[in-house]
Design a protein around this motif. Structure first.
Motif, short mmCIF file in Angstrom:
data_model
loop_
_atom_site.label_atom_id
_atom_site.label_comp_id
_atom_site.label_asym_id
_atom_site.label_seq_id
_atom_site.Cartn_x
_atom_site.Cartn_y
_atom_site.Cartn_z
N GLU A 246 46.33 45.10 29.44
CA GLU A 246 47.23 43.74 29.34
C GLU A 246 46.16 42.88 29.01
N PRO A 247 46.60 41.52 28.62
CA PRO A 247 45.83 40.54 28.36
C PRO A 247 45.15 39.90 29.64
N ARG A 248 43.67 39.61 29.49
CA ARG A 248 43.04 39.37 30.73
C ARG A 248 43.64 38.00 31.36
N GLU A 249 44.43 37.12 30.77
CA GLU A 249 44.84 35.91 31.36
C GLU A 249 46.23 36.36 32.36
N ARG A 250 46.68 37.55 31.83
CA ARG A 250 47.74 38.07 32.83
C ARG A 250 47.34 38.58 34.26
N THR A 251 46.09 39.22 33.99
CA THR A 251 45.48 39.57 35.28
C THR A 251 45.00 38.37 36.13
N TRP A 252 44.31 37.29 35.57
CA TRP A 252 43.99 36.03 36.16
C TRP A 252 45.08 35.33 36.65
N LEU A 253 46.28 35.19 36.20
CA LEU A 253 47.26 34.21 36.70
C LEU A 253 48.05 35.01 37.96
N ALA A 254 48.01 36.38 37.73
CA ALA A 254 48.63 37.15 38.73
C ALA A 254 47.94 36.92 40.07
N GLN A 255 46.56 36.37 39.93
CA GLN A 255 45.85 35.97 41.41
C GLN A 255 45.93 34.86 41.90
N GLY A 256 46.87 33.93 41.26
CA GLY A 256 47.18 32.63 41.77
C GLY A 256 46.38 31.52 41.09
#
Length: 347
Positions: A246-256
């Motif tokens: 998945e895009p790195r931004e998706r992972t980052w945004l999911a953490q708040g």
């Protein structure tokens, strides 16, 4: 058109569960399952010429039975709304045959699979790019299985994608630009997918506040150099392009955290615009939010989208630009995200 059955599908939005029916009026050109990175796994909001770009496509399934040997074709196409697929593919992305890769693992309902295809854009691909070495992202994908017991989908070497009727097809066309307090133009070209001259309508409208800052829209905002994420977890390290799921931004945004404009003296949050923008389409035939065009086969007709709004820094507008036939059949579209910034903003 006849709907194509099958268990495999490419999501058209984040909440897509693989239903055979895409709702009337849904924006099927903003798939969350297609994204672009450099070789190091860093997300790219625009293609970069002269180097390898990696196109990633995630495939989902409605079945608990594993599917092996799942293949994905990709094409990069050269204009904004019009149709995409083999007949509009750039030579750099493999022409009508596209580029094909095989999912390394079995695909099931609980375990999507992702393919990674390299693409090296050339200067001929510089369309709607904000800088001298970039071009807008317009990618189509087709998933299929050729092996027994039952082939699913089919390899394509001609024609255009039909996302509405064939869930094996996916489309991604999102562009993010900045607006520094003046009328912002965005130029593109429209084509005719038929064999005879025909009449078309191109329309543009502003999306509601919730959609302007939707999940996929936030990911694309965070991919740009002038947006940052604060009050959350540290930025995750890049995942090598060949290993991304998945895009790195998706992972980052999911953490708040929250999105802010980068490079301002004080943290300026990104948020939906308070007031709607003035939207105008400019063609040789007139100026309005909806204009008619007669297009000959093989012709590329220029259209300019113009947005005017005196917003506050950090306000976000989102627009859909759509091409349809005179009897309201939607051929395709593009999503444009505009962020208000100060005139001196240069990040």
């Amino acid at each position: 058109m006849t709907r194509v059955p099958g268990d495999l599908y490419i999501k058209y939005d984040s909440g897509d569960d693989g239903s055979d029916v895409i709702p009337q009026g849904a924006a099927f050109w903003a798939s969350p399952s297609i994204w672009l990175t450099d070789t190091g796994g860093n997300s790219l909001p625009h293609a970069i010429t002269g180097v390898d770009n990696w196109v990633h496509v995630q495939v989902d399934s409605m079945s608990t039975d594993p599917r092996s040997g799942v293949k994905v074709q990709t094409w990069v196409c050269d204009y904004t709304p019009g149709y995409i697929g083999p007949d509009s593919a750039r030579p750099s992305s493999g022409g009508a045959n596209g580029r094909t890769a095989t999912v390394a693992t079995a695909v099931t309902k609980s375990a999507p699979g992702t393919v990674h295809v390299t693409w090296r854009p050339t200067t001929a691909d510089l369309i709607n790019g904000p800088n001298a070495d970039t071009g807008h992202l317009c990618v189509g994908a087709n998933v299929y299985v050729e092996t027994l017991p039952t082939p699913e989908g089919a390899r394509l070497s001609g024609g255009k994608l039909d996302v509405i009727n064939n869930r094996h097809h996916g489309w991604k066309n999102i562009t993010v630009i900045r607006n520094a307090g003046r009328r912002t133009p965005f130029a593109f070209r429209l084509a005719n997918p038929g064999a005879e001259p025909d009449d078309f309508v191109v329309r543009a409208w502003e999306l509601d506040r919730e959609t302007a800052m939707g999940r996929v829209e936030q990911e694309h905002l965070l991919m740009t150099a002038f947006v940052d994420l604060v009050d959350g977890e540290p930025e995750p390290p890049p995942v090598p392009a060949a290993c991304q799921q998945e895009p790195r931004e998706r992972t980052w945004l999911a953490q708040g955290g929250r999105l802010v404009l980068r490079g301002l003296p004080e943290a300026t949050p990104l948020r939906p615009a308070e007031h709607p923008a003035h939207v105008e389409l400019r063609t040789v035939n007139g100026r309005d939010q909806s204009v008619g065009l007669t297009i000959r086969p093989g012709e590329l007709v220029p259209v300019v989208f113009v947005m005017g709004c005196e917003g506050e820094p950090g306000e976000v507008h989102a627009f859909d630009i759509v091409q349809q036939t005179r009897d309201d059949l939607v051929l395709g579209g593009a999503r444009l995200i505009v962020v208000d910034v100060p005139e001196w903003h240069c990040c």
